[in-house]
Write a protein that holds these residues in place. Structure first.
Motif, PDB file in Angstrom:
ATOM      1  N   TRP A  59       0.787  -1.227   0.000  1.00  9.42           N
ATOM      2  CA  TRP A  59       0.000   0.000   0.000  1.00  9.42           C
ATOM      3  C   TRP A  59       0.828   1.290   0.000  1.00  9.42           C
ATOM      4  O   TRP A  59       0.299   2.354  -0.319  1.00  9.42           O
ATOM      5  N   SER A  60       2.109   1.226   0.376  1.00 14.33           N
ATOM      6  CA  SER A  60       2.916   2.457   0.365  1.00 14.33           C
ATOM      7  C   SER A  60       3.545   2.701  -1.011  1.00 14.33           C
ATOM      8  O   SER A  60       4.160   3.729  -1.236  1.00 14.33           O
ATOM      9  N   ASN A  62       4.017   4.036  -4.387  1.00 18.21           N
ATOM     10  CA  ASN A  62       3.548   5.272  -5.022  1.00 18.21           C
ATOM     11  C   ASN A  62       2.688   6.117  -4.090  1.00 18.21           C
ATOM     12  O   ASN A  62       1.946   6.978  -4.545  1.00 18.21           O
ATOM     13  N   LYS A  63       2.787   5.835  -2.791  1.00 19.43           N
ATOM     14  CA  LYS A  63       2.151   6.729  -1.819  1.00 19.43           C
ATOM     15  C   LYS A  63       3.285   7.325  -0.987  1.00 19.43           C
ATOM     16  O   LYS A  63       3.848   8.331  -1.382  1.00 19.43           O
ATOM     17  N   GLU A  64       3.683   6.644   0.112  1.00 24.68           N
ATOM     18  CA  GLU A  64       4.823   7.170   0.882  1.00 24.68           C
ATOM     19  C   GLU A  64       6.145   6.952   0.143  1.00 24.68           C
ATOM     20  O   GLU A  64       7.112   7.668   0.369  1.00 24.68           O
ATOM     21  N   GLN A  67       6.921   5.133  -6.768  1.00 24.69           N
ATOM     22  CA  GLN A  67       6.799   3.812  -7.394  1.00 24.69           C
ATOM     23  C   GLN A  67       8.137   3.291  -7.930  1.00 24.69           C
ATOM     24  O   GLN A  67       8.477   2.124  -7.754  1.00 24.69           O
ATOM     25  N   TYR A 165      -3.352   4.322  -5.894  1.00 23.30           N
ATOM     26  CA  TYR A 165      -2.110   5.100  -5.868  1.00 23.30           C
ATOM     27  C   TYR A 165      -1.195   4.791  -7.051  1.00 23.30           C
ATOM     28  O   TYR A 165      -0.111   5.331  -7.164  1.00 23.30           O
TER      29      TYR A 165
END
Ligand code: H79
Length: 435
Positions: A59-60, A62-64, A67, A165
């Motif tokens: 889930w992280s 391309n968020k935290e 990518q 994301y």
């Protein structure tokens, strides 16, 4: 059954095959599932290159973590202190009976040197086959080895991506090719590592249909009819019915409700994140033990998650908490393993398990000098004592049974009072009333 009847049945099954009707798909045998449900406590291990960033697995992306950065972390993944024997020993010392490793999470990275995807551990500086090492360590130490494999794969161009994301939006994908690849990977995992159980994830995914799940389930059963499969391979996640794919329910990050009809396992993290996070908030020993007790009291198993650090070790503070769970189980394991939940639903004052003619009354803290249990028709208590300790006085009253609690309860996390009955406690119907 008489001979002509057998011949008729046989002819009928041939007709069904000839006329293309599907025969009943093979299901995991009930005895296998019943045995799984006696285990009560397993270790979930979430591990992969993402631990180098300390953010959530999958889930992280391309968020935290950008990518491109996320997808190249494998080039630095080198957990030199990963020691499968040590991890399995930690599980065993905690009183756990099975272990599930994230062989492939949503980010698509394979912890085994797959012949079907290059995005795998053999391409890291570490190189070694972690899945094989864990499988061998489990076998050696008598822990049932299990594999997590999700149905989604954000790294595979054949998977029609809809991750909110993901930068590569509107990928058309090719589900036929994707499922072929998945079957190849699963066959490879089953034949190389002989998992006791396959733990799927991703039932909520839009591109994944229940029919896809049924197809993969039937395929798995053709490779190994005994391997247990959780319900997340299909769409239905809250209950099991004729259309459900998989053998048992999987509430996530919550304790399942008392359920005597469907097998279930809660997966819950020791900290907050599935993958390792520096200084992640950890549950107290009391919370951990009470989580296990409440799960068993609901008639379920607990799959308790740890995420090893980038160097491959489980944090010392987590190992210590797990050891304390193990110490508690050494004393009180009789009230957990091989028991059933009920007959009373858990509440704020107590939770109960049962086996043979015994009810195990679990008390977390002393709020009153007695506990009143609702009446069970035809049941009387013949003896009562603190497990491993002194006798407890009790008497029936109009409402049920009054159990006098000892002045001090010996255990800071959870206490067990054994109630011996005049009959088999496992045959008593569930009672939901009472406090
Ligand atoms: O492996 C662990 C989780 O990564 C996996 N299941 C366990 C065993 C899991 N993946 N997805 N989910 C569970 C459902 C997750 C939903 C959320 Fe979100 C992800 C909530 C917040 C981030 C969906 C996407 C809702 C918001 C963003």
């Amino acid at each position: 059954m008489k001979k002509p009847a057998i011949i008729l049945l046989y002819l009928f099954s041939i007709i069904k095959v000839v006329f293309g009707q599907q025969s009943t798909p093979v299901k995991t045998p009930k005895e296998v599932l019943d045995d799984f449900m006696t285990k009560r406590f397993g270790m979930f291990v979430h591990f992969g290159p993402v631990t180098l960033r300390g953010t959530e697995i999958g889930w992280s992306r391309n968020k935290e973590v950008a990518q491109d950065d996320y997808d190249n972390l494998y080039k630095e993944f080198n957990p030199v202190l990963f020691n499968a024997d040590a991890i399995v020993k930690t599980a065993k010392d905690a009183g756990m009976k099975y272990l599930v490793i994230t062989a492939k999470h949503h980010d698509g990275f394979a912890l085994w040197p797959s012949a079907f995807t290059d995005y795998n551990i053999s391409k890291t500086p570490y190189k070694r086959d972690m899945v094989a090492e864990l499988a061998a360590a489990c076998k050696k130490q008598g822990i049932l080895f299990c594999i997590y494999h999700t149905v989604l794969d954000w790294h595979d161009p054949n998977y029609p991506i809809h991750n909110p994301y993901d930068s590569t939006k509107n990928v058309k994908g090719d589900m036929v090719a994707f499922k072929t690849q998945m079957k190849n990977e699963l066959k490879e995992l089953i034949t190389k590592y002989h998992p006791y159980l396959l733990w799927f994830d991703g039932y909520w995914e839009k591109p994944w249909t229940n029919a896809d799940g049924q197809e993969i389930y039937a395929y798995i059963k053709s490779v190994d009819p005994n391997v247990i499969v959780n319900n997340r391979l299909g769409k239905e996640s809250e209950k099991l019915n004729d259309q459900s794919v998989g053998d048992y329910l999987t509430p996530e990050q919550r304790i399942g409700q008392l359920n005597m009809n469907e097998p279930w396992e809660s997966c819950i993290t020791i900290c907050q994140q599935w993958a390792w996070k520096p200084n992640d908030k950890m549950k107290t020993v009391q919370e951990c033990i009470q989580t296990l007790v409440k799960t068993a009291a609901g008639n379920g198993n607990l799959l308790f998650n740890v995420g090893p650090m980038p160097d491959g070790r489980i944090e010392a503070r987590q190992v210590e908490t797990l050891q304390q769970m193990g110490a508690w189980l050494k004393k009180y394991g009789e009230s957990i393993y091989g028991t059933k939940g009920g007959p009373f639903a858990p509440n704020d004052n107590y939770a109960v398990t049962r086996k043979g003619n015994k009810i195990y009354l679990h008390i977390f803290q002393k709020k009153d000098d007695k506990i009143v249990l609702p009446n069970l028709p035809g049941v009387s208590i013949t003896n009562a004592y603190v497990l491993g300790g002194s006798k407890v006085t009790y008497k029936p009253n109009a409402a049920g049974y009054i159990i006098d609690l000892p002045q001090t309860l010996p255990d800071a996390s959870s206490n067990v009072i054994v109630l011996e009955l005049n009959k088999n406690a496992e045959e008593i119907p569930v009672i939901t009333a009472g406090k």
